[in-house]
Design an enzyme around this catalytic site. Structure first.
Site, mmCIF file in Angstrom:
data_model
loop_
_atom_site.group_PDB
_atom_site.id
_atom_site.type_symbol
_atom_site.label_atom_id
_atom_site.label_comp_id
_atom_site.label_asym_id
_atom_site.label_seq_id
_atom_site.Cartn_x
_atom_site.Cartn_y
_atom_site.Cartn_z
ATOM 1 N N LYS A 1 0.840 -1.207 0.000
ATOM 2 C CA LYS A 1 0.000 0.000 0.000
ATOM 3 C C LYS A 1 0.875 1.257 0.000
ATOM 4 C CE LYS A 1 -1.706 1.704 4.046
ATOM 5 N NZ LYS A 1 -1.410 3.140 4.171
ATOM 6 N N ASN A 2 1.864 1.290 0.906
ATOM 7 C CA ASN A 2 2.639 2.517 1.071
ATOM 8 C C ASN A 2 3.602 2.782 -0.085
ATOM 9 O OD1 ASN A 2 1.303 2.996 3.418
ATOM 10 N ND2 ASN A 2 3.037 2.562 4.777
ATOM 11 N N ARG B 1 -4.727 10.235 4.828
ATOM 12 C CA ARG B 1 -3.831 11.399 4.895
ATOM 13 C C ARG B 1 -2.757 11.357 3.804
ATOM 14 N NH1 ARG B 1 0.590 11.731 7.280
ATOM 15 N NH2 ARG B 1 0.344 13.770 8.270
ATOM 16 N N CYS C 1 -5.133 12.317 13.687
ATOM 17 C CA CYS C 1 -5.642 10.983 13.376
ATOM 18 C C CYS C 1 -5.428 10.128 14.600
ATOM 19 C CB CYS C 1 -4.946 10.401 12.146
ATOM 20 S SG CYS C 1 -3.277 9.851 12.473
ATOM 21 N N ARG D 1 0.489 14.001 13.673
ATOM 22 C CA ARG D 1 1.027 13.800 12.321
ATOM 23 C C ARG D 1 0.964 15.050 11.437
ATOM 24 N NH1 ARG D 1 -0.777 7.975 10.108
ATOM 25 N NH2 ARG D 1 1.079 8.222 8.846
ATOM 26 N N ASP E 1 4.790 0.358 12.048
ATOM 27 C CA ASP E 1 3.577 -0.263 11.499
ATOM 28 C C ASP E 1 3.452 -1.746 11.876
ATOM 29 O OD1 ASP E 1 2.812 2.107 10.401
ATOM 30 O OD2 ASP E 1 3.224 1.573 8.318
ATOM 31 N N ILE F 1 8.128 6.656 17.131
ATOM 32 C CA ILE F 1 7.771 7.400 15.915
ATOM 33 C C ILE F 1 6.489 8.215 16.115
ATOM 34 C CG2 ILE F 1 7.324 7.241 13.420
ATOM 35 C CD1 ILE F 1 10.080 6.168 14.094
ATOM 36 N N ARG G 1 -8.391 -0.677 4.803
ATOM 37 C CA ARG G 1 -7.575 0.371 4.177
ATOM 38 C C ARG G 1 -6.244 -0.218 3.708
ATOM 39 N NH1 ARG G 1 -5.779 4.448 7.889
ATOM 40 N NH2 ARG G 1 -4.491 4.766 6.078
HETATM 41 C C1 UD1 Z 1 4.492 6.767 6.575
HETATM 42 C C2 UD1 Z 1 3.606 5.565 6.325
HETATM 43 C C3 UD1 Z 1 3.031 5.063 7.644
HETATM 44 C C4 UD1 Z 1 4.155 4.807 8.647
HETATM 45 C C5 UD1 Z 1 5.072 6.015 8.772
HETATM 46 C C6 UD1 Z 1 6.294 5.753 9.627
HETATM 47 C C7 UD1 Z 1 2.745 5.998 4.093
HETATM 48 C C8 UD1 Z 1 1.581 6.329 3.241
HETATM 49 N N1 UD1 Z 1 2.540 5.971 5.431
HETATM 50 O O1 UD1 Z 1 3.664 7.784 7.139
HETATM 51 O O2 UD1 Z 1 2.315 3.846 7.375
HETATM 52 O O3 UD1 Z 1 3.588 4.535 9.911
HETATM 53 O O4 UD1 Z 1 5.539 6.435 7.471
HETATM 54 O O5 UD1 Z 1 7.018 4.684 9.118
HETATM 55 O O6 UD1 Z 1 3.822 5.731 3.595
HETATM 56 N N2 UD1 Z 1 6.628 14.357 11.037
HETATM 57 C C9 UD1 Z 1 6.550 15.678 11.382
HETATM 58 N N3 UD1 Z 1 6.268 16.588 10.401
HETATM 59 C C10 UD1 Z 1 6.058 16.217 9.111
HETATM 60 C C11 UD1 Z 1 6.133 14.846 8.772
HETATM 61 C C12 UD1 Z 1 6.434 13.939 9.759
HETATM 62 O O7 UD1 Z 1 6.750 16.050 12.538
HETATM 63 O O8 UD1 Z 1 5.816 17.070 8.270
HETATM 64 C C13 UD1 Z 1 6.951 13.351 12.076
HETATM 65 C C14 UD1 Z 1 5.769 12.419 12.352
HETATM 66 O O9 UD1 Z 1 4.876 12.959 13.304
HETATM 67 C C15 UD1 Z 1 6.490 11.187 12.856
HETATM 68 C C16 UD1 Z 1 7.770 11.167 12.026
HETATM 69 O O10 UD1 Z 1 7.944 12.497 11.558
HETATM 70 O O11 UD1 Z 1 6.835 11.341 14.208
HETATM 71 C C17 UD1 Z 1 7.758 10.221 10.843
HETATM 72 O O12 UD1 Z 1 6.523 10.348 10.151
HETATM 73 P P1 UD1 Z 1 6.431 10.094 8.576
HETATM 74 O O13 UD1 Z 1 7.549 9.213 8.142
HETATM 75 O O14 UD1 Z 1 6.281 11.400 7.892
HETATM 76 O O15 UD1 Z 1 5.067 9.305 8.441
HETATM 77 P P2 UD1 Z 1 4.175 9.300 7.169
HETATM 78 O O16 UD1 Z 1 5.006 9.561 5.972
HETATM 79 O O17 UD1 Z 1 2.967 10.131 7.403
#
Ligand code: UD1
Length: 427
Positions: A22-23, A92, A116, A121, A312, A334, A406
Site C-alpha cells: 500500500k505505502n 492522509r 488521526c 502527524r 507499522d 515514531i 484500508r
Molecule cells: C508513513 C507511512 C506510515 C508509517 C510512517 C512511519 C505511508 C503512506 N505511510 O507515514 O504507514 O507509519 O511512514 O514509518 O507511507 N513528522 C513531522 N512533520 C512532518 C512529517 C512527519 O513532525 O511534516 C513526524 C511524524 O509525526 C512522525 C515522524 O515524523 O513522528 C515520521 O513520520 P512520517 O515518516 O512522515 O510518516 P508518514 O510519511 O505520514
C-alpha cells in the site's frame, strides 16, 4: 457495520501470496500526475486506500482502468489541482499529490489532514521542503495552498526526522526543478526506493537511493512509465507474527526477506524458525514435545525508521508478546499516540500498562487470551486485534473493520486459506 468474526485456536498452514505494498502503491500513483501519457502500474493492491487515491486522480482530471493487479493511469489532461477534505480525511497520504501538482501545474490546494488516531502527524516538513524549492505556502480554511513563485528551483532540505511521505513529496517536486536539490536525513524505507525507481524510469536523475542523502538533478520533462509495486513488508510481517501467535508453518510467497530483517531477528529470538527462500519467506513454530506450539520468549522492541523495527508492526508484535513467557518492553518512538490497541488487548485478558512512550507487556503464556467483542481504532491496531483473536480461546468479533480494509487485501480470505476460522460479516 461490517465485522470480522474469529474462532481462535487454529494453527496456520500452507501458502499465502503477499500483495503489493500500500505505502509504495500510493506514491507511485501520485507520481503519474507528474507527466502526461499512459502510466502502467503492476501489482497494485485493491484496497480502500488505493481506491481513494484513484478517486483523487479522477477528481484531478486523470483517468484509469484496472485489470487484475495492473492499473493503467492516463494523466494527459489535468483539470483540477485540489484534494478536497472528503478524500483527505479518509486518507492522509492524499497529501502526496502536492509535490506532483506543484511540479506539473505550479499550484495545488490540498485539505490539511488534521489529527488521526495515532497522533497529530503534521505536514510541516513537507511544506518547509517545498519552500526551499521556491514555493509559497499558505493555510486558509483548513487547506494548504501552495504556489510556485517563479519556477521550481533546486534547494537544500534537512529533515529533522526522516519523514517517508515528506521525502516522497519533496522528491516529486524536485525532479523537474531547475538545478540540483539535496535532501538530507531522507527516509530510507523501501517504498521510497520504489518511487525513485519509477521516477528514474520516467526520466528523472536521482542519486543516493537507499541512503539518507538524496541528490536530485532537475530535468526538463518526464515521460509516462511502467513500474511494479514492491511486496508489502507490513502485510508480510503481520502474517509472520500471526504464525508465531497461532503456530503452524506458512510460506509467504512473493515476499522480500531483506525488507524485514529487524522483525525476523526479533521473531527468531522469540523461538520462531524463519527461512529465506527463492520463492518467499517460510515461517514455522518448532514442535516441542509433541505440541505444535513452541514456548514464546518475551522480547523487547523499539520502533525506529527503516531499517529499524517498523512502527507499522508494533501493535501486531505487542499482541504476540501478550502470549510470551516473560515481560516485554515495547518502546514507540515514531508516533506519540500509537497505543490505542492496548485497552482492547487488555479486554481480551492481556496485561499491558503504558508508561509514557513505553508499554510494559507482561506475557501470560500461550492460551491466555480469551475472545471478546473488540473495536478497531486504526489500521495496524486492527491487525493486532485479528492476531490476538486468531490465537485466543473462544470467539472474537472485531467491529469497524474499514480500518483493516484500508491496508490489507482480502485478509479474511487469506487467513481462511491457511486454516483459520475467520469470516467477514456484512451488515
Ligand atoms: C508513513 C507511512 C506510515 C508509517 C510512517 C512511519 C505511508 C503512506 N505511510 O507515514 O504507514 O507509519 O511512514 O514509518 O507511507 N513528522 C513531522 N512533520 C512532518 C512529517 C512527519 O513532525 O511534516 C513526524 C511524524 O509525526 C512522525 C515522524 O515524523 O513522528 C515520521 O513520520 P512520517 O515518516 O512522515 O510518516 P508518514 O510519511 O505520514
Amino acid at each position: 457495520m461490517d465485522t470480522l468474526v474469529i474462532d481462535g485456536g487454529m494453527p496456520l498452514h500452507g501458502e499465502v501470496r503477499i500483495s503489493g505494498a500500500k505505502n509504495a502503491a500510493l506514491p507511485l500513483m501520485a507520481a503519474t500526475l507528474l507527466a502526461p501519457g499512459d502510466h502502467v502500474l503492476h501489482n497494485v493492491p485493491d484496497l480502500r486506500d488505493t481506491r481513494t487515491m484513484l478517486s483523487l486522480i479522477k477528481t484531478l482530471g486523470g483517468d484509469w482502468v484496472r485489470q487484475g493487479g495492473t492499473v493503467r493511469i492516463n494523466t494527459d489532461t489535468l483539470s483540477g489541482a485540489e484534494a478536497p477534505y472528503d478524500l483527505v480525511k479518509t486518507m492522509r497520504a492524499s497529501v502526496l499529490v502536492l509535490g506532483p501538482l506543484l511540479s506539473r501545474a505550479g499550484y495545488a490546494r490540498v485539505s490539511l489532514p488534521g489529527g488521526c488516531a495515532i497522533g497529530t502527524r503534521p505536514i510541516d516538513y513537507h511544506l518547509k521542503g517545498f519552500e526551499r524549492l521556491g514555493v509559497q505556502t499558505d493555510l486558509a480554511q483548513g487547506y494548504v495552498e501552495a504556489r510556485v513563485k517563479d519556477r521550481l528551483r533546486g534547494g537544500v532540505m534537512y529533515f529533522d526526522a526522516p519523514s517517508v511521505t515528506g521525502t516522497e513529496n519533496l522528491l516529486m517536486a524536485a525532479v523537474c526543478a531547475q538545478g540540483t536539490t539535496l535532501i538530507q536525513n531522507a527516509a530510507r524505507e523501501p517504498e521510497v526506493g520504489n518511487l525513485i525507481d519509477m521516477l528514474t524510469a520516467m526520466g528523472a536523475h536521482i542519486e543516493g537511493k537507499d541512503t539518507d542523502t538524496l541528490t536530485v538533478h532537475g530535468v526538463e520533462r518526464l515521460v509516462a512509465a511502467e513500474t511494479s509495486v514492491i511486496p508489502d513488508r507490513i502485510e508480510t510481517g503481520t502474517y509472520m507474527i500471526a504464525v508465531a501467535a497461532c503456530g503452524g508453518r506458512v510460506l509467504l510467497r512473493d515476499s522480500l526477506s531483506q525488507h524485514l530483517v529487524a522483525l525476523s531477528e526479533k521473531l527468531r529470538r522469540c523461538g520462531l524458525i524463519i527461512e529465506e527462500r527463492q520463492d518467499g519467506i517460510l515461517v514455522f513454530c518448532p514442535e516441542v514435545a509433541g505440541s505444535s506450539l513452541c514456548a514464546l520468549e518475551s522480547v523487547d522492541i523499539t520502533t525506529q525508521p527503516y531499517p529499524g523495527f517498523p512502527t507499522d508492526l508494533q501493535a501486531q508484535f505487542m499482541a504476540l508478546m501478550c502470549m510470551g513467557e516473560g515481560t516485554a518492553i515495547i518502546h514507540e518512538t515514531i508516533f506519540e499516540n500509537r497505543f490505542m490497541h492496548v485497552a482492547e488487548l487488555n479486554r481480551m485478558g492481556a496485561d499491558i500498562t503504558i508508561e509514557g512512550s513505553r508499554a510494559v507487556v507482561r506475557g501470560c503464556g500461550r492460551g491466555s487470551l480469551s475472545g471478546a467483542p473488540v473495536m478497531a481504532t486504526d489500521l495496524r491496531a486492527s491487525a493486532s486485534l485479528a492476531i490476538a483473536g486468531l490465537a485466543a480461546q473462544g470467539t472474537t468479533t472485531i467491529s469497524r473493520i474499514y480500518h483493516l480494509e484500508r491496508g490489507y487485501e482480502n485478509m479474511a480470505g487469506k487467513l481462511q486459506a491457511l486454516g483459520a476460522n475467520i469470516r467477514r460479516i456484512s451488515g
